[in-house]
Design a protein around this motif. Sequence first.
Motif, mmCIF file in Angstrom:
data_model
loop_
_atom_site.group_PDB
_atom_site.id
_atom_site.type_symbol
_atom_site.label_atom_id
_atom_site.label_comp_id
_atom_site.label_asym_id
_atom_site.label_seq_id
_atom_site.Cartn_x
_atom_site.Cartn_y
_atom_site.Cartn_z
ATOM 1 N N VAL A 360 0.832 -1.203 0.000
ATOM 2 C CA VAL A 360 0.000 0.000 0.000
ATOM 3 C C VAL A 360 0.868 1.256 0.000
ATOM 4 N N HIS A 361 1.966 1.244 0.761
ATOM 5 C CA HIS A 361 2.795 2.450 0.827
ATOM 6 C C HIS A 361 3.413 2.777 -0.529
ATOM 7 N N ASP A 362 3.599 1.770 -1.371
ATOM 8 C CA ASP A 362 4.140 2.036 -2.706
ATOM 9 C C ASP A 362 3.154 2.830 -3.566
ATOM 10 N N LEU A 363 1.862 2.756 -3.245
ATOM 11 C CA LEU A 363 0.880 3.582 -3.957
ATOM 12 C C LEU A 363 1.108 5.052 -3.622
ATOM 13 N N ARG A 364 1.416 5.313 -2.364
ATOM 14 C CA ARG A 364 1.703 6.693 -1.945
ATOM 15 C C ARG A 364 2.978 7.196 -2.623
ATOM 16 N N ARG A 365 3.980 6.322 -2.717
ATOM 17 C CA ARG A 365 5.225 6.715 -3.386
ATOM 18 C C ARG A 365 4.981 6.942 -4.878
ATOM 19 N N THR A 366 4.103 6.126 -5.472
ATOM 20 C CA THR A 366 3.749 6.305 -6.879
ATOM 21 C C THR A 366 3.059 7.643 -7.098
ATOM 22 N N PHE A 367 2.166 8.006 -6.166
ATOM 23 C CA PHE A 367 1.474 9.296 -6.199
ATOM 24 C C PHE A 367 2.490 10.437 -6.238
ATOM 25 N N SER A 368 3.448 10.404 -5.311
ATOM 26 C CA SER A 368 4.455 11.467 -5.225
ATOM 27 C C SER A 368 5.350 11.481 -6.461
ATOM 28 N N THR A 369 5.836 10.314 -6.843
ATOM 29 C CA THR A 369 6.752 10.242 -7.986
ATOM 30 C C THR A 369 6.060 10.655 -9.279
ATOM 31 N N GLY A 370 4.820 10.214 -9.461
ATOM 32 C CA GLY A 370 4.086 10.563 -10.672
ATOM 33 C C GLY A 370 3.873 12.053 -10.821
ATOM 34 N N LEU A 371 3.532 12.718 -9.724
ATOM 35 C CA LEU A 371 3.312 14.171 -9.787
ATOM 36 C C LEU A 371 4.626 14.921 -9.966
ATOM 37 N N ASN A 372 5.700 14.420 -9.356
ATOM 38 C CA ASN A 372 7.004 15.063 -9.551
ATOM 39 C C ASN A 372 7.496 14.889 -10.979
ATOM 40 N N ARG A 373 7.271 13.697 -11.565
ATOM 41 C CA ARG A 373 7.671 13.483 -12.965
ATOM 42 C C ARG A 373 6.899 14.401 -13.900
ATOM 43 N N ALA A 374 5.650 14.714 -13.520
ATOM 44 C CA ALA A 374 4.835 15.630 -14.321
ATOM 45 C C ALA A 374 5.233 17.086 -14.102
ATOM 46 N N LYS A 375 6.180 17.289 -13.162
ATOM 47 C CA LYS A 375 6.746 18.618 -12.875
ATOM 48 C C LYS A 375 5.708 19.595 -12.329
ATOM 49 N N PHE A 376 4.795 19.094 -11.502
ATOM 50 C CA PHE A 376 3.937 20.003 -10.756
ATOM 51 C C PHE A 376 4.762 20.682 -9.667
ATOM 52 N N ASP A 377 4.263 21.804 -9.178
ATOM 53 C CA ASP A 377 4.978 22.579 -8.165
ATOM 54 C C ASP A 377 5.272 21.689 -6.951
ATOM 55 N N GLU A 378 6.548 21.648 -6.556
ATOM 56 C CA GLU A 378 6.962 20.789 -5.439
ATOM 57 C C GLU A 378 6.225 21.137 -4.149
ATOM 58 N N ARG A 379 5.898 22.410 -3.958
ATOM 59 C CA ARG A 379 5.187 22.826 -2.739
ATOM 60 C C ARG A 379 3.794 22.197 -2.691
ATOM 61 N N TRP A 380 3.128 22.133 -3.837
ATOM 62 C CA TRP A 380 1.792 21.532 -3.886
ATOM 63 C C TRP A 380 1.874 20.040 -3.562
ATOM 64 N N ILE A 381 2.899 19.400 -4.112
ATOM 65 C CA ILE A 381 3.049 17.960 -3.888
ATOM 66 C C ILE A 381 3.358 17.675 -2.419
ATOM 67 N N GLU A 382 4.305 18.442 -1.844
ATOM 68 C CA GLU A 382 4.670 18.228 -0.443
ATOM 69 C C GLU A 382 3.470 18.468 0.477
ATOM 70 N N MET A 383 2.659 19.474 0.166
ATOM 71 C CA MET A 383 1.471 19.740 0.975
ATOM 72 C C MET A 383 0.451 18.602 0.811
ATOM 73 N N SER A 384 0.345 18.064 -0.399
ATOM 74 C CA SER A 384 -0.570 16.944 -0.635
ATOM 75 C C SER A 384 -0.114 15.689 0.100
ATOM 76 N N MET A 385 1.198 15.564 0.303
ATOM 77 C CA MET A 385 1.746 14.411 1.032
ATOM 78 C C MET A 385 1.713 14.629 2.542
ATOM 79 N N ALA A 386 1.289 15.814 2.969
ATOM 80 C CA ALA A 386 1.260 16.174 4.396
ATOM 81 C C ALA A 386 2.651 16.097 5.006
ATOM 82 N N HIS A 387 3.663 16.469 4.205
ATOM 83 C CA HIS A 387 5.018 16.538 4.733
ATOM 84 C C HIS A 387 5.208 17.881 5.436
#
Length: 449
Positions: A360-387
């Motif tokens: 299951v945790h690999d789904l979360r990693r896929t979520f993060s990696t997929g959005l980073n590969r798409a070059k979305f704003d890192e701040r949006w991704i980090e906030m979506s990950m609740a980091h």
Amino acid sequence: MGDLTDKELKNLKPKAKLYKVTDRDGMHAAVTPSGVISFRYQYRVNGRQEILTIGRYSAEAARTLTRAPDALEYGMDVSLAEARTLLARARRQVERGESPSKAKVEKRTASAEAFTFGGWAEAYFKHKADPRSGAERLADSTLAMRRSVYDRAIAGNLSKLKLGEVTPQRLKRLCDEVKEKRGPAVAVHVREVVLLVFRHAQACGLDVSNPAESIRTSAIATFEPRERALSPSEVRAVLTALDHVAAAPTLRSAVKFVLLTGVRKSEFIDATWKEIDFAAARWTIPAERMKAGKMHVVPLSDQALDILTAFRTMFGVSRYLHPGRYDGDTPISNATLNRVIDAAVERIRKDDPDFESLGVHDLRRTFSTGLNRAKFDERWIEMSMAHAPRNRIAAVYNVNRYLAERKIMLQCWADMLDAWVKGESAKELIADAKQRAAEIHDDELDDDL
């Protein structure tokens, strides 16, 4: 109710909780939520109240000729007639002041002590493959891997030994030999299989020390944790396979919901309906349920809302988004989603034997990696990950920032997944989402300030 009949037993249906149906002479049939029917005898001996499980009801045994009384033992799969034969035996023991339940345990323990390690290994594999084992049952792929390790690297060395003869020193020598011959990963699994077989024996009432507990995994080999993030083609394979696994449709949707939202497994499992705002299309996870101890807001895509609508239709009486199978007052177990994923991986491996396992945790990693590969704003991704932000001052002011942008990004992510499943490119979806996020006006930022 009077004496039970085979017809009545065959028509007994499982309920949310265990219930009893009376037969005669102190015996009743107990029906578990998983549908297992067992005969039990309630009695008093030497002033103590005791219950003896006579055996499991077997419709197949009921269709065959009744076995001779001497061939019957407590705990077997039995017909109704055979259960009554065993009941008569138990009643005679009670009349003599003997405890049939204690005698059953003593006989089982004596038999267990005579088991070799190989016998206990077979008992472990049988238990873990049995659908009646409930949450103890392993996914077929996991069981097949452990069986393979046992057959190839353990059986030839340990199967004929008594459990007491499998010492930590003997096990460590075997692990070292396997490491040299087959590699460190197999050696580590040798220790794990031995550990689990001994734990099964202990759970069955055997008083024996577990040699694997004296050996640390790090003494055999150490591994760098592998970060598993699915590629678009792997996402397609997993989501396609999910539609065909033998699991409840809501569980298949739960796996996709975690991938859509990028949340941790515990954040989904313990989620309740009071956290969901359908009107605002948001899921607000309270601080006490978050790893960082701060409230987290998840904008919900149309696809995520569709899944929640299905959950609400199915589980509206429960406070949890997805309750357990038999109890609406409890969430699904920790292992449930991984078992569904394991089943999907097993299906994929029919065509692609080298497809790697995931959790299951690999789904979360896929979520993060997929959005980073798409070059979305890192701040949006980090906030979506609740980091939590490294800057403590920023952490105070930015808890609910970028909701409007994140809503666009998460809707794009859901559309990307749909596109990949269809075998289509998501490049235009990503470009369009980025443009719309860049054009957000100040009046759309009320939630961010």
